[in-house]
Design a protein around this motif. Structure first.
Motif, PDB file in Angstrom:
ATOM      1  N   ASP A   1       0.660  -1.038  -0.338  1.00 40.75           N
ATOM      2  CA  ASP A   1      -0.093   0.012   0.187  1.00 40.75           C
ATOM      3  C   ASP A   1       0.865   1.273  -0.213  1.00 40.75           C
ATOM      4  OD1 ASP A   1      -1.710  -1.834  -0.424  1.00 40.75           O
ATOM      5  OD2 ASP A   1      -2.212  -1.237   1.841  1.00 40.75           O
ATOM      6  N   ARG A   2       1.985   1.440   0.911  1.00 43.37           N
ATOM      7  CA  ARG A   2       2.973   2.511   0.675  1.00 43.37           C
ATOM      8  C   ARG A   2       3.934   2.476  -0.631  1.00 43.37           C
ATOM      9  NH1 ARG A   2       6.230   2.792   6.148  1.00 43.37           N
ATOM     10  NH2 ARG A   2       6.837   4.912   5.180  1.00 43.37           N
ATOM     11  N   VAL A   3       4.131   1.345  -0.836  1.00 39.52           N
ATOM     12  CA  VAL A   3       4.329   1.453  -2.296  1.00 39.52           C
ATOM     13  C   VAL A   3       3.683   2.032  -3.729  1.00 39.52           C
ATOM     14  CG1 VAL A   3       5.540   0.590  -4.453  1.00 39.52           C
ATOM     15  CG2 VAL A   3       5.963  -0.238  -2.003  1.00 39.52           C
ATOM     16  N   THR A   4       2.530   1.798  -3.245  1.00 40.81           N
ATOM     17  CA  THR A   4       1.366   2.180  -4.209  1.00 40.81           C
ATOM     18  C   THR A   4       0.942   3.785  -4.092  1.00 40.81           C
ATOM     19  OG1 THR A   4       0.352   0.746  -4.304  1.00 40.81           O
ATOM     20  CG2 THR A   4      -1.258   2.276  -5.124  1.00 40.81           C
ATOM     21  N   MET A   5       1.210   4.098  -3.058  1.00 41.21           N
ATOM     22  CA  MET A   5       0.947   5.474  -2.421  1.00 41.21           C
ATOM     23  C   MET A   5       2.376   5.996  -2.812  1.00 41.21           C
ATOM     24  SD  MET A   5       0.581   7.478   1.369  1.00 41.21           S
ATOM     25  CE  MET A   5      -1.472   6.543   1.580  1.00 41.21           C
ATOM     26  N   GLY A   6       2.915   5.333  -2.305  1.00 42.37           N
ATOM     27  CA  GLY A   6       4.728   6.185  -3.034  1.00 42.37           C
ATOM     28  C   GLY A   6       4.588   6.449  -4.193  1.00 42.37           C
TER      29      GLY A   6
END
Length: 802
Positions: free
Chosen positions: A571-576
């Protein structure tokens, strides 16, 4: 009242049927009863006809009925009605109770044709068909000739036919040119007959001014005016400019007597009256005028277009001169704009207030003021002989760039006035600006003055100002271009504030242009490179950002960003990834702006005889292996601008440019193309074709208005008054024609060529509103000439009060 389909008739007459002659409204005449909604004023000439109406008129019906199937449309309010066909040639009454002219004559459309036919017949040929045959043959020949002529025109333009105005053609070209060593406004022509000499000698400026005032009032009553309140406003201004305050007040009162109600129009003549009261130190009257303008200022439309913009500049300058500086600041802040309409308004108000109509040098079609109203107020105050107040006002501008452009115009005016007065333009002349600007701003102002001094043929003074300009930037580091590194550095990148860097780039550009003008080629090249580097410090290049955007489509990009930003969950990768792409979109927008600024700066340098240096910069940028220095300049309009700037001076450079871009030179911008076409036509004696190109262009009217004024100014500077009139007449925009006629009226008076222009304005070539504008220009020019002779408000003495 005459029907709308009939040609306009002279004042005091109506066509179709005989009517008693019109008289002044203050004479006692029998009147008929009217409804309470009807009003009588001298602004409604049809009231005069109603006052004299004594016959019974036929009322129109609302719906058709048996025996009343004939449809009649009121020429005043366009309300349809029905009556018997027998009403043709008789007077009827409009069914609209609010119609200002309910009684009108129903025209007989066949009467004119019938009468002409009856007059042409004689007793000898009544039964002969020869006249009819001859008429048919002549008509066929005429139509065939017309078809051949118009279809054989090269540019397929209806304006390519030579302009034909008998009023203008009767005036010789020589009559438009002021004779040398002749101080009379209307010199005698030795080749004229004695009677013409006497008549010309009687045409004194004072007589012309009085006749113009009377004509303006008469024309302001015409129903063919574009705007009744506007025509009344101009009439009031004309009397105010002439110093006839009582008559001006009378005309001001009539602004409220016409519709639509535009009470803020009264401030235009009130400001003119206020300037007179300021000059003559009439305290009580001035206080009353100020109070009136303050109250009326609350009724200025917030989005009133040209009217609001025109008024704001004049009113603010008057208030500042009268000591109401804070009210002026609030006024301009509320109404200031940056649009092309605001630019056009500023140029016109500067010319109107200063009586300097050299739009060819005043208007810069490639540069726009950030706050044209602020600059206009500065220059109006200078023209009105308030230089210290003008400098204080310029320094009050809330933004540094606005403050710099206003102070620059103040400094340029001081330098120019000193040279014209044959005084040495010492640096001390503009030294007060140094406490009001930053180092970059001071450098820009001094460099701009140096360029001006080169044009004024003062090279030594230009060198002194140039040295001063460069001294302000000695401690300013040359900014480094923005570079894009890895994902982490891009994600953390914060762009600098653009405005200071833009200002620095323009300061270096002014220095480079000055150095080039003084023959300092090596120094000019260095300064131009500093200007380019300042722009490149604003944002990354388009190429560098696009490469980063392309990387986000790679298969392993998510792994790269996860590692670079130390992201854990998916999720953090997608947001990043989403945030990174948003960051690149913002950078792309800034990069596009960088490219626009760079093309604009290099185009200006190319037009300032730095085209060889500009081409080298464009070529180096394309070949650069560093993406951060690679700007796609060769794909912009810059190569075309360079070619146009070079002209026929360097065919070798032109060949290299075409070879480099494979003969596919990007076209000039739409604006530059129109400038080139229209200017070429004007300089080759084809004003109507130039007007045609302007008319058919899809560019917005305010910008085309600026171009038209520049071209008109060029023609007037060459004393080509015939061509100027042809150019004005061929322009389709009626408001622009009014501005241009006002200009030619003022310039003709200032140049001492009143007579031929007055003949044109006295003819029926133009609408009443256009003629009023031209006559107002004549009055302004005559007044300005007299003031120069008497020494009132001489701009050359402005520096004394500093």
């Amino acid at each position: 009242m005459t029907a709308s389909s009939s040609p306009p008739s002279p004042a005091g007459k109506t066509s179709g049927t005989k009517q008693p002659p019109q008289v002044e409204t203050d004479q006692k005449k029998p009147t008929i009863k009217r409804s309470k909604r009807e009003t009588i004023s001298d602004d409604d000439p049809f009231d005069l006809e109603r006052q004299q109406q004594t016959k019974k008129v036929i009322p129109l019906s609302r719906k058709p009925a048996k025996g009343k199937m004939f449809r009649v449309v009121c020429p005043m309010c366009d309300t349809p009605g029905f009556a018997s066909p027998k009403v043709v040639g008789h007077e009827v009454k409009c069914r609209n109770p609010e119609c200002l002219a309910p009684v009108f004559l129903v025209p007989d459309s066949n009467s004119q044709e019938r009468n002409s036919k009856e007059e042409s017949k004689t007793e000898d040929n009544k039964n002969s068909k020869l006249p009819l045959i001859a008429t048919v043959v002549l008509a066929a020949v005429s139509l065939g000739g017309a078809y051949f002529y118009f279809t054989s025109v090269e540019d397929s333009s209806e304006l390519s036919k030579p302009f034909d105005n008998p009023i203008i053609n009767q005036a010789s070209q020589k009559s438009f040119r002021p004779e040398k060593n002749n101080t009379q406004v209307n010199s005698k022509n030795n080749n004229q007959q004695a009677s013409n000499k006497t008549k010309e000698a009687l045409l004194s400026p004072a007589l012309v001014q009085q006749e113009a005032l009377e004509s303006i009032v008469k024309l302001s009553r015409s129903r063919e005016n574009r705007s009744k309140p506007f025509s009344r406003r101009l009439a009031a201004e004309a009397y105010a400019i002439s110093g006839k305050i009582k008559q001006a007040q009378e005309q001001i009162g009539r602004i409220d007597a016409v519709k639509p109600l535009l009470p803020f129009y009264k401030m235009f003549p009130l400001v003119e009256i206020g300037w007179i009261q300021l000059r003559e130190k009439e305290g009580s009257d001035l206080k009353k005028t100020l109070l009136e303008t303050e109250q009326l200022s609350k009724q200025i439309p917030e989005y009133g277009g040209r009217d609001s913009l025109d008024l704001v500049a004049r009113l603010a300058a008057f208030w500042i001169a009268a000591g109401k500086e804070q009210q002026a600041v609030e006024l301009v802040k509320k109404y200031q704009a940056k649009s092309n309409l605001a630019q056009l308004s500023a140029y016109l108000q500067i010319a109107h207030e200063s009586n300097q109509y050299n739009f060819d040098s005043l208007i810069d079609l490639h540069q726009r003021w950030d706050s044209p109203q602020w600059v206009a107020v500065t220059l109006i105050l200078i023209a009105r002989d308030y230089p210290q107040e003008a400098l204080n006002w310029a320094a009050l501008a809330p933004e540094p760039i606005v403050r710099t452009e206003a102070i620059t115009q103040w400094a340029l005016s001081q330098v120019e006035h000193a040279v014209k007065a044959k005084k040495k333009p010492e640096i001390t002349l503009i030294q007060p600006i140094e406490m009001k600007l930053s180092a970059t701003g001071n450098s820009y102002v001094y460099a701009s003055c140096a360029r001006k001094l080169i044009l004024l043929k003062q090279p030594e003074a230009a060198r002194t100002y140039l040295n001063k300009a460069t001294s302000f930037l000695k401690n300013t580091a040359i900014p480094a271009p923005i570079t894009l590194g890895d994902i982490k550095s891009v994600n953390k990148l914060t762009l600098p504030v653009a405005r200071p860097l833009e200002m620095l780039a323009h300061a270096y550009l002014q220095i480079a242009c000055t150095e080039s003008g003084l023959g300092l080629k090596a120094e000019a090249t260095k300064s131009l490179n500093n200007a380019v580097q300042s722009i490149r410090a604003i944002a990354p290049s388009v190429v560098a950002v696009q490469n980063k955007i392309n990387e986000t489509s790679n298969f392993n990009f998510q792994s790269d960003i996860k590692e670079a930003l130390n992201l854990g969950s998916s999720d953090r990768v997608t947001m990043g990834v989403n945030n990174y792409r948003k960051k690149l979109r913002n950078l792309k927008s800034s990069a596009d702006k960088r490219l626009i600024l760079l093309v604009k700066l290099l185009s200006e340098a190319s037009r300032s005889k730095l085209e060889i240096d500009v081409w080298k910069i464009a070529l180096q940028s394309q070949k650069s292996s560093n993406d951060n220095l690679n700007d796609p300049l060769l794909k912009s309009s810059l190569p075309a601008v360079i070619i146009q700037s070079v002209g026929q001076k360097n065919n070798e450079l032109i060949s290299k440019i075409k070879e480099t871009v494979n003969e596919n030179v990007p076209a000039l911008s739409q604006e530059d193309t129109l400038i080139h076409q229209a200017t070429s036509l004007i300089k080759n004696g084809k004003p109507e074709q130039a007007a045609h190109e302007i008319n058919q262009s899809e560019i917005k009217k305010p910008w085309k208005g600026q171009l038209s004024l520049k071209l008109l100014s060029y023609l007037l500077s060459q004393s080509e008054y015939n061509q100027a009139i042809q150019f004005i007449t061929a322009i389709k925009d009626p408001v622009l024609r009014e501005d241009m006629l006002n200009t030619i009226g003022a310039v003709s008076a200032l140049h001492g060529t009143i007579s031929p222009i007055k003949k044109v304005l006295d003819s029926n070539v133009y609408t009443p509103t256009e003629r009023i504008s031209g006559l107002l220009g004549l009055i302004s020019g005559i007044e300005s000439s007299e003031n120069q002779q008497t020494g009132i408000s001489t701009p050359q003495d402005q520096s004394k009060s500093l």
